[in-house]
Design a protein around this motif. Structure first.
Motif, PDB file in Angstrom:
ATOM      1  N   TYR A   1      -6.933   8.733  -0.645  1.00 37.25           N
ATOM      2  CA  TYR A   1      -6.431   8.638   0.536  1.00 37.25           C
ATOM      3  C   TYR A   1      -5.360   9.927   1.053  1.00 37.25           C
ATOM      4  O   TYR A   1      -4.350  10.322   0.664  1.00 37.25           O
ATOM      5  N   ASP A   2      -6.485  10.144   2.289  1.00 41.85           N
ATOM      6  CA  ASP A   2      -5.732  11.291   3.019  1.00 41.85           C
ATOM      7  C   ASP A   2      -5.154  10.920   4.478  1.00 41.85           C
ATOM      8  O   ASP A   2      -6.432  10.447   4.938  1.00 41.85           O
ATOM      9  N   THR A   3      -3.665  11.065   4.968  1.00 43.96           N
ATOM     10  CA  THR A   3      -3.695  10.766   6.404  1.00 43.96           C
ATOM     11  C   THR A   3      -4.492  10.443   6.950  1.00 43.96           C
ATOM     12  O   THR A   3      -4.690  10.368   8.038  1.00 43.96           O
TER      13      THR A   3
ATOM     14  N   THR B   1       6.558   4.868   1.481  1.00 41.59           N
ATOM     15  CA  THR B   1       5.810   6.153   0.459  1.00 41.59           C
ATOM     16  C   THR B   1       6.984   6.647   0.839  1.00 41.59           C
ATOM     17  O   THR B   1       7.912   6.396   1.562  1.00 41.59           O
ATOM     18  N   THR B   2       7.436   7.613  -0.560  1.00 43.00           N
ATOM     19  CA  THR B   2       8.518   8.667  -0.398  1.00 43.00           C
ATOM     20  C   THR B   2       8.081   9.611  -0.352  1.00 43.00           C
ATOM     21  O   THR B   2       7.686   9.805  -1.568  1.00 43.00           O
ATOM     22  N   ASN B   3       9.237  10.613  -0.037  1.00 42.39           N
ATOM     23  CA  ASN B   3       9.079  12.159  -0.236  1.00 42.39           C
ATOM     24  C   ASN B   3       8.195  13.006   0.493  1.00 42.39           C
ATOM     25  O   ASN B   3       7.397  13.748  -0.437  1.00 42.39           O
TER      26      ASN B   3
ATOM     27  N   GLU C   1      -3.760   8.312  -3.519  1.00 46.34           N
ATOM     28  CA  GLU C   1      -3.494   9.708  -3.591  1.00 46.34           C
ATOM     29  C   GLU C   1      -4.377  10.673  -2.816  1.00 46.34           C
ATOM     30  O   GLU C   1      -5.278  10.502  -2.528  1.00 46.34           O
ATOM     31  N   ARG C   2      -4.494  11.769  -2.156  1.00 46.83           N
ATOM     32  CA  ARG C   2      -4.888  12.594  -1.629  1.00 46.83           C
ATOM     33  C   ARG C   2      -5.468  13.311  -2.730  1.00 46.83           C
ATOM     34  O   ARG C   2      -5.470  12.899  -3.786  1.00 46.83           O
ATOM     35  N   PRO C   3      -7.315  13.457  -3.028  1.00 42.42           N
ATOM     36  CA  PRO C   3      -8.628  13.062  -3.720  1.00 42.42           C
ATOM     37  C   PRO C   3      -8.397  14.233  -4.211  1.00 42.42           C
ATOM     38  O   PRO C   3      -8.653  14.314  -5.542  1.00 42.42           O
TER      39      PRO C   3
ATOM     40  N   ALA D   1       0.252  17.272  11.766  1.00 47.55           N
ATOM     41  CA  ALA D   1      -0.834  16.843  11.830  1.00 47.55           C
ATOM     42  C   ALA D   1      -1.305  15.716  10.906  1.00 47.55           C
ATOM     43  O   ALA D   1      -1.442  14.734  11.504  1.00 47.55           O
ATOM     44  N   ALA D   2      -0.399  15.331   9.306  1.00 47.20           N
ATOM     45  CA  ALA D   2      -0.705  14.511   8.880  1.00 47.20           C
ATOM     46  C   ALA D   2       0.491  13.023   8.470  1.00 47.20           C
ATOM     47  O   ALA D   2       0.009  12.022   8.803  1.00 47.20           O
ATOM     48  N   VAL D   3       1.782  13.798   9.589  1.00 43.56           N
ATOM     49  CA  VAL D   3       2.616  12.800   9.219  1.00 43.56           C
ATOM     50  C   VAL D   3       2.103  11.540  10.993  1.00 43.56           C
ATOM     51  O   VAL D   3       1.989  10.698  10.729  1.00 43.56           O
TER      52      VAL D   3
ATOM     53  N   PHE E   1       0.859  -1.005   0.222  1.00 40.63           N
ATOM     54  CA  PHE E   1      -0.036  -0.159   0.337  1.00 40.63           C
ATOM     55  C   PHE E   1       1.050   1.082  -0.253  1.00 40.63           C
ATOM     56  O   PHE E   1       1.559   1.344   1.041  1.00 40.63           O
ATOM     57  N   GLU E   2       1.056   1.870  -0.677  1.00 34.87           N
ATOM     58  CA  GLU E   2       1.752   3.498  -1.203  1.00 34.87           C
ATOM     59  C   GLU E   2       1.016   4.194  -1.196  1.00 34.87           C
ATOM     60  O   GLU E   2      -0.250   4.483  -0.992  1.00 34.87           O
ATOM     61  N   ILE E   3       1.598   5.527   0.058  1.00 29.21           N
ATOM     62  CA  ILE E   3       1.094   6.023   0.519  1.00 29.21           C
ATOM     63  C   ILE E   3       1.284   7.888  -0.148  1.00 29.21           C
ATOM     64  O   ILE E   3       2.369   8.179  -0.389  1.00 29.21           O
ATOM     65  N   GLY E   4       0.621   8.820  -0.635  1.00 31.45           N
ATOM     66  CA  GLY E   4       1.034   9.756  -1.623  1.00 31.45           C
ATOM     67  C   GLY E   4       1.759   9.583  -3.047  1.00 31.45           C
ATOM     68  O   GLY E   4       3.256   9.891  -3.075  1.00 31.45           O
ATOM     69  N   SER E   5       1.109   8.541  -3.712  1.00 31.39           N
ATOM     70  CA  SER E   5       2.372   8.104  -4.541  1.00 31.39           C
ATOM     71  C   SER E   5       2.774   9.136  -6.304  1.00 31.39           C
ATOM     72  O   SER E   5       3.207   8.721  -6.618  1.00 31.39           O
ATOM     73  N   GLY E   6       1.860  10.272  -6.148  1.00 32.71           N
ATOM     74  CA  GLY E   6       2.257  11.082  -6.854  1.00 32.71           C
ATOM     75  C   GLY E   6       2.154  10.678  -8.221  1.00 32.71           C
ATOM     76  O   GLY E   6       0.965  10.742  -8.677  1.00 32.71           O
ATOM     77  N   THR E   7       3.499  11.119  -9.005  1.00 38.74           N
ATOM     78  CA  THR E   7       3.093  10.787 -10.402  1.00 38.74           C
ATOM     79  C   THR E   7       2.562   8.800 -11.073  1.00 38.74           C
ATOM     80  O   THR E   7       2.467   8.985 -12.002  1.00 38.74           O
TER      81      THR E   7
HETATM   82  C1  SAM Z   1       6.854  15.534  -3.326  1.00 43.59           C
HETATM   83  S1  SAM Z   1       5.290  14.231  -3.620  1.00 43.59           S
HETATM   84  C2  SAM Z   1       6.291  12.756  -3.777  1.00 43.59           C
HETATM   85  C3  SAM Z   1       5.039  11.891  -4.457  1.00 43.59           C
HETATM   86  C4  SAM Z   1       5.998  10.953  -4.592  1.00 43.59           C
HETATM   87  N1  SAM Z   1       5.632   9.548  -3.256  1.00 43.59           N
HETATM   88  C5  SAM Z   1       7.815  10.652  -5.337  1.00 43.59           C
HETATM   89  O1  SAM Z   1       7.943   9.991  -4.685  1.00 43.59           O
HETATM   90  O2  SAM Z   1       7.383  10.790  -6.462  1.00 43.59           O
HETATM   91  C6  SAM Z   1       4.608  15.070  -1.859  1.00 43.59           C
HETATM   92  C7  SAM Z   1       3.152  13.948  -2.321  1.00 43.59           C
HETATM   93  O3  SAM Z   1       2.659  13.776  -0.729  1.00 43.59           O
HETATM   94  C8  SAM Z   1       0.912  13.839  -0.838  1.00 43.59           C
HETATM   95  N2  SAM Z   1       0.380  14.464   0.485  1.00 43.59           N
HETATM   96  C9  SAM Z   1       1.352  15.403   1.211  1.00 43.59           C
HETATM   97  N3  SAM Z   1       0.404  15.362   2.030  1.00 43.59           N
HETATM   98  C10 SAM Z   1      -0.423  14.390   1.753  1.00 43.59           C
HETATM   99  C11 SAM Z   1      -1.824  13.497   2.841  1.00 43.59           C
HETATM  100  N4  SAM Z   1      -2.097  14.100   3.580  1.00 43.59           N
HETATM  101  N5  SAM Z   1      -2.343  12.488   2.794  1.00 43.59           N
HETATM  102  C12 SAM Z   1      -1.395  12.043   1.851  1.00 43.59           C
HETATM  103  N6  SAM Z   1      -0.375  12.176   1.014  1.00 43.59           N
HETATM  104  C13 SAM Z   1      -0.111  14.050   1.095  1.00 43.59           C
HETATM  105  C14 SAM Z   1       1.067  14.869  -2.250  1.00 43.59           C
HETATM  106  O4  SAM Z   1      -0.406  14.692  -2.405  1.00 43.59           O
HETATM  107  C15 SAM Z   1       1.919  14.449  -3.278  1.00 43.59           C
HETATM  108  O5  SAM Z   1       1.918  13.265  -3.899  1.00 43.59           O
END
Ligand code: SAM
Length: 214
Positions: A93-95, A110-112, A67-69, A120-122, A41-47
């Motif tokens: 998914y928003d944390t 999760t990355t970056n 990803e966030r909505p 608060a989200a962390v 399960f990947e959080i904040g998948s970005g691209t």
């Molecule tokens: C710098 S980007 C990294 C994206 C991807 N993981 C990568 O490494 O290329 C940060 C990501 O964190 C996500 N993000 C920020 N706040 C978040 C939250 N509360 N819950 C989930 N994702 C979140 C953003 O939507 C964004 O996709």
């Protein structure tokens, strides 16, 4: 700030140059640690580049991007342009809002993201690990971090300053703080692997609360 708005000739739009660069070193470490058929399960998948990279190298994986909505449709569009066996349709998914039911998983990744999402989200992410992970399962988080009693290298110091200038809620997170959040969620930092460009892959492990704890 990590560029997420670029495009590239292979149809990634948005495209993250840093995700393209760090995928090799991250997955060289991560893939041998994932058992055959692992569900991630990947959080904040970005691209979505890492989902596709992982499943291209390991066709047995079941990868659940999220990803966030507000950022979900760009991720879905990218994944539709790069259909890859094992990569599941991305979910919202928003944390800060725990899912009613977690996807079936063997590991969380999760990355970056931890220096981008507000504190608060962390904290919410770490609190949710108790429910997401079974004992012995791992949470993998990659990025730049602050280590106790170690000054940041100049490039991370500059990155941290630029993040905070753009948004005071952003910034490199301290391992001490993350470790304390993790402890509350029955999760321990098992390993911090040094990766290129002063980034680390942190391996967190869920433990079972001791049966005699109050
Ligand atoms: C710098 S980007 C990294 C994206 C991807 N993981 C990568 O490494 O290329 C940060 C990501 O964190 C996500 N993000 C920020 N706040 C978040 C939250 N509360 N819950 C989930 N994702 C979140 C953003 O939507 C964004 O996709």
């Amino acid at each position: 700030m990590i560029a997420m708005d670029a495009t590239d000739p292979n149809g990634w739009h948005p495209f993250s140059p840093s995700a393209a660069q760090n995928a090799g070193p991250i997955f060289d470490q991560l893939l041998p640690r994932l058992a055959p058929g692992s569900r991630v399960f990947e959080i904040g998948s970005g691209t979505g580049q890492h989902a596709v990279h992982a499943c291209t190298r390991r066709a047995d994986l079941v990868w659940q991007p999220s990803e966030r909505p507000e950022a979900l449709s760009a991720l879905r569009d990218n994944l539709e342009r790069h259909p890859t066996p094992g990569v599941q349709p991305a979910i919202a998914y928003d944390t800060r809002t725990p899912l009613a039911a977690w996807p079936p998983l063997d590991a969380v990744y999760t990355t970056n993201t931890l220096h981008i999402m507000p504190p608060a989200a962390v904290a919410a992410l770490f609190a949710s690990l108790t429910d997401m992970l079974q004992p012995e399962q791992a949470f993998y988080s990659y990025g730049p971090f602050r280590f106790p009693a170690q000054p940041l290298v100049a490039s991370n110091e500059a990155f941290d300053a630029s993040l905070r200038r753009d948004n005071p809620d952003q910034g490199l997170r301290s391992i001490d703080w993350l470790t304390a959040l993790a402890a509350d969620a029955c999760v321990v930092l098992e390993e911090a692997l040094e990766l290129p460009s002063n980034n680390h892959l942190l391996i967190w492990r869920r433990f079972a609360p001791s049966s005699n704890s109050i």
